[in-house]
Scaffold this motif. Structure first.
Motif, PDB file in Angstrom:
ATOM      1  N   THR A 112       0.824  -0.848  -0.016  1.00 49.28           N
ATOM      2  CA  THR A 112      -0.109   0.044   0.108  1.00 49.28           C
ATOM      3  C   THR A 112       0.785   1.574  -0.247  1.00 49.28           C
ATOM      4  O   THR A 112       2.296   1.225   0.650  1.00 49.28           O
ATOM      5  CB  THR A 112      -0.860  -0.536   0.715  1.00 49.28           C
ATOM      6  OG1 THR A 112      -1.832   0.903   1.147  1.00 49.28           O
ATOM      7  CG2 THR A 112      -0.267  -0.215   2.436  1.00 49.28           C
ATOM      8  N   LEU A 113       0.793   2.097  -0.621  1.00 50.29           N
ATOM      9  CA  LEU A 113       1.405   3.448  -0.704  1.00 50.29           C
ATOM     10  C   LEU A 113       1.665   4.684   0.928  1.00 50.29           C
ATOM     11  O   LEU A 113       0.057   4.398   1.224  1.00 50.29           O
ATOM     12  CB  LEU A 113       0.476   4.478  -1.959  1.00 50.29           C
ATOM     13  CG  LEU A 113       1.284   4.041  -3.169  1.00 50.29           C
ATOM     14  CD1 LEU A 113       0.699   4.609  -4.539  1.00 50.29           C
ATOM     15  CD2 LEU A 113       2.727   3.093  -3.569  1.00 50.29           C
ATOM     16  N   ASN A 114       2.314   5.314   1.109  1.00 48.80           N
ATOM     17  CA  ASN A 114       2.558   6.093   2.068  1.00 48.80           C
ATOM     18  C   ASN A 114       2.405   6.957   1.802  1.00 48.80           C
ATOM     19  O   ASN A 114       3.241   7.802   1.138  1.00 48.80           O
ATOM     20  CB  ASN A 114       4.239   5.266   2.993  1.00 48.80           C
ATOM     21  CG  ASN A 114       3.718   5.797   4.521  1.00 48.80           C
ATOM     22  OD1 ASN A 114       3.073   7.185   4.496  1.00 48.80           O
ATOM     23  ND2 ASN A 114       4.586   5.565   4.759  1.00 48.80           N
ATOM     24  N   PRO A 115       0.924   7.879   1.390  1.00 52.12           N
ATOM     25  CA  PRO A 115       1.108   9.202   1.663  1.00 52.12           C
ATOM     26  C   PRO A 115       2.091   9.950   2.426  1.00 52.12           C
ATOM     27  O   PRO A 115       2.571  11.348   1.897  1.00 52.12           O
ATOM     28  CB  PRO A 115      -0.926   9.757   1.053  1.00 52.12           C
ATOM     29  CG  PRO A 115      -0.363   8.883   2.854  1.00 52.12           C
ATOM     30  CD  PRO A 115      -0.052   7.611   3.008  1.00 52.12           C
ATOM     31  N   TYR A 116       2.041   9.891   4.053  1.00 53.28           N
ATOM     32  CA  TYR A 116       3.119  10.550   4.878  1.00 53.28           C
ATOM     33  C   TYR A 116       3.207  10.108   6.039  1.00 53.28           C
ATOM     34  O   TYR A 116       4.542   9.823   6.005  1.00 53.28           O
ATOM     35  CB  TYR A 116       2.355  12.029   5.559  1.00 53.28           C
ATOM     36  CG  TYR A 116       2.908  13.220   6.348  1.00 53.28           C
ATOM     37  CD1 TYR A 116       2.044  13.185   7.389  1.00 53.28           C
ATOM     38  CD2 TYR A 116       4.048  13.778   6.107  1.00 53.28           C
ATOM     39  CE1 TYR A 116       2.638  13.256   8.788  1.00 53.28           C
ATOM     40  CE2 TYR A 116       4.058  14.645   6.608  1.00 53.28           C
ATOM     41  CZ  TYR A 116       3.779  14.612   8.341  1.00 53.28           C
ATOM     42  OH  TYR A 116       4.385  15.280   9.061  1.00 53.28           O
ATOM     43  N   LEU A 117       2.316   9.189   6.621  1.00 50.35           N
ATOM     44  CA  LEU A 117       2.816   8.964   7.738  1.00 50.35           C
ATOM     45  C   LEU A 117       1.609   7.049   7.433  1.00 50.35           C
ATOM     46  O   LEU A 117       0.568   7.160   7.338  1.00 50.35           O
ATOM     47  CB  LEU A 117       2.524   9.450   8.534  1.00 50.35           C
ATOM     48  CG  LEU A 117       1.841   8.836  10.521  1.00 50.35           C
ATOM     49  CD1 LEU A 117       3.365   7.746  10.784  1.00 50.35           C
ATOM     50  CD2 LEU A 117       1.964   9.063  11.725  1.00 50.35           C
ATOM     51  N   ILE A 118       2.413   5.764   7.953  1.00 48.94           N
ATOM     52  CA  ILE A 118       1.246   4.870   8.414  1.00 48.94           C
ATOM     53  C   ILE A 118       1.443   4.763  10.019  1.00 48.94           C
ATOM     54  O   ILE A 118       2.927   4.172   9.631  1.00 48.94           O
ATOM     55  CB  ILE A 118       1.949   4.108   7.546  1.00 48.94           C
ATOM     56  CG1 ILE A 118       1.245   4.610   5.922  1.00 48.94           C
ATOM     57  CG2 ILE A 118       1.255   2.526   8.027  1.00 48.94           C
ATOM     58  CD1 ILE A 118       1.573   3.097   5.188  1.00 48.94           C
ATOM     59  N   SER A 119       0.639   4.657  10.434  1.00 47.38           N
ATOM     60  CA  SER A 119       0.755   3.433  11.931  1.00 47.38           C
ATOM     61  C   SER A 119       0.708   2.762  11.829  1.00 47.38           C
ATOM     62  O   SER A 119      -0.657   2.508  11.370  1.00 47.38           O
ATOM     63  CB  SER A 119       0.218   5.071  13.207  1.00 47.38           C
ATOM     64  OG  SER A 119       0.504   4.950  14.102  1.00 47.38           O
ATOM     65  N   LEU A 120       1.378   1.896  12.226  1.00 50.06           N
ATOM     66  CA  LEU A 120       1.085   0.239  12.673  1.00 50.06           C
ATOM     67  C   LEU A 120       0.943  -0.110  13.944  1.00 50.06           C
ATOM     68  O   LEU A 120       1.796  -0.037  15.096  1.00 50.06           O
ATOM     69  CB  LEU A 120       1.766  -0.419  11.471  1.00 50.06           C
ATOM     70  CG  LEU A 120       1.495  -1.436  11.380  1.00 50.06           C
ATOM     71  CD1 LEU A 120       0.690  -2.120  10.319  1.00 50.06           C
ATOM     72  CD2 LEU A 120       3.311  -2.594  10.614  1.00 50.06           C
ATOM     73  N   SER A 121      -0.154  -1.026  14.106  1.00 49.32           N
ATOM     74  CA  SER A 121      -0.016  -1.829  15.258  1.00 49.32           C
ATOM     75  C   SER A 121      -0.252  -3.375  14.996  1.00 49.32           C
ATOM     76  O   SER A 121      -1.519  -4.200  14.325  1.00 49.32           O
ATOM     77  CB  SER A 121      -1.197  -0.880  16.199  1.00 49.32           C
ATOM     78  OG  SER A 121      -0.881  -1.308  17.396  1.00 49.32           O
TER      79      SER A 121
END
Lengths: 126, 298
Positions: B180-189
């Motif tokens: 998946t493309l990251n536009p600025y920030l990906i927060s992952l849990s």
């Protein structure tokens, strides 16, 4: 505590933004954030250093779970006023365990100013 | 003789109602603990019932209880895992247990902490607060982890509004594979337990900054580390609240600390070859966001 002096709170939480939020919502109240600890070890050290009037503890901490932190703080000082702050991701049983371990109250995340101040005030009434 | 008080014929009592009453100052901590203790005393333990029915010996129950202390798992689940009981036997024991079980609300009334009318009024308020608001789209019937995704999605809408005053318009979920493309920030849990996978919040710059500023009540916040931290904490609260709601349906999940992935270091998040993401697009007044659940194909 002398008149005009605020009650100092130690915040034990992995997240700095929770500290920032608390600093902002406590501004203007009789409480202030005196320190931040990100784990159990830091919490014990900072408690000794700062001797805060109140401690908030997140149940989920990186090195040791929050209940152990509560018990260790109370072993250090059985008069410590501890309030649990939880996103309730913990099993509900853990919230009950925290109260049984000696926490005075629980604040569920997300929290707002009125709930925080109310819970803090209650901790001083007992 | 113990008399069961039925609350408006409802069989179900949300598990966090006790803590809600505590938060609302309707019960003291001591009263809540006393009510929980009273409730427990009325309910026969599964192990004791299993002995009475002749399913287990005292030694076997003791072994399972020792393992319970070590693992913090439920008695019934452990008994099946250790091959002491079958799922059918557990079901039979739970049915017997249910007939003697009293709800926390009933304990509170029996102990005289609140009247039946007061409790029912508070329960109604609690249910109203807990009601999830569905997006106008319907969750597809055949989507894996449907209940989990419905709760997660509904709570995301509620929390964006409550925490950050961001109104969301959702679109139908879609599936992504490989990355998946990251536009600025990906927060992952990471999520583990009865459901395994990763929850992710994918935000454009404007949405991330706005969310962080609203979350911390700090309009001037621009520090990227704090933005990442605030978005991570938001995701933590979202997943944590989802986990709590699922407990009442018998599903247990653990939510792990979030990680921030920045687009300047990783302009895309790659999945493992057997993973796919269920994606919920959100359109907000601040910009575009997505909520993802990444899991393995069955």
């Amino acid at each position: 505590m002398s008149q005009g002096q605020k009650r100092r709170v130690l915040v034990v939480d992995e997240s700095r933004s929770v500290v920032m939020l608390l600093e902002n919502i406590l501004s203007g109240s009789e409480y202030e954030v005196a320190g931040h600890a990100r784990n159990r070890e830091e919490a014990l050290f900072k408690y000794e250093e700062l001797k805060p009037e109140l401690v908030t503890v997140d149940l989920i901490l990186p090195d040791m779970d929050g209940i152990k932190t509560i018990k260790d703080l109370l072993n250090k000082d059985d008069k410590a006023r501890i309030i649990v702050m939880s996103s309730v991701g913990s099993v509900p049983r853990k919230l009950t365990e925290a109260l049984e371990a000696g926490a005075k109250n629980i604040i569920l995340k997300p929290f707002d100013q009125s709930k925080v101040i109310s819970a803090f005030n209650k901790a001083f009434k007992e | 003789m113990h008399h069961l008080i039925k609350l408006k014929g409802k069989k179900y009592m949300p598990k966090f109602f006790g803590h809600y009453l505590l938060e609302q100052d309707l019960l003291t901590k001591e009263q809540l603990l006393k009510a929980i203790s009273y409730q427990r005393s009325k309910s026969e333990k599964l192990g004791d019932l299993a002995i009475k029915k002749g399913f287990l010996t005292k030694n076997e129950v003791a072994k399972i209880r020792r393992e319970q202390l070590r693992t913090d798992m439920m008695f019934g689940e452990l008994a099946v895992r250790m091959n002491y009981l079958t799922p059918e036997q557990i079901k039979e024991l739970l049915t017997i247990q249910e007939s003697s079980h009293i709800f926390l609300g009933e304990a509170i009334i029996e102990l005289g902490f609140l009247s039946k009318e007061q409790l029912e009024a508070e329960l109604e308020k609690f249910r109203q607060e807990e009601l999830t608001e569905s997006l106008e789209l319907a969750m597809p019937e055949n989507i894996p982890n449907r209940l989990f995704l419905t709760v997660l999605n509904d709570l995301a809408v509620k929390l964006f509004r409550r925490v950050a005053d961001i109104q969301i318009k959702g679109a139908s979920p879609k599936t992504e594979q490989y990355y998946t493309l990251n536009p600025y920030l990906i927060s992952l849990s990471q999520i583990t337990g009865d459901i395994n996978g990763k929850c992710a919040l994918k935000l454009t710059r404007n949405v991330a900054i706005f969310l962080a500023q609203q979350f911390t009540h700090n309009d001037a916040l621009t520090d990227e580390e704090l933005i990442g931290d605030a978005v991570g904490e938001f995701l933590n609260i979202l997943c944590g609240n989802t986990a709590s709601k699922l407990v009442t349906s018998g599903t247990t999940i653990e939510v792990h600390s979030p990680t921030a992935i920045w687009s300047d270091k990783n302009d895309m998040l790659q999945f493992d070859k057997d993973e796919f993401a269920t994606v919920f697009p959100f359109f907000t007044s601040e910009g575009f966001a997505e909520l993802l659940f990444i899991s393995r194909t069955i």
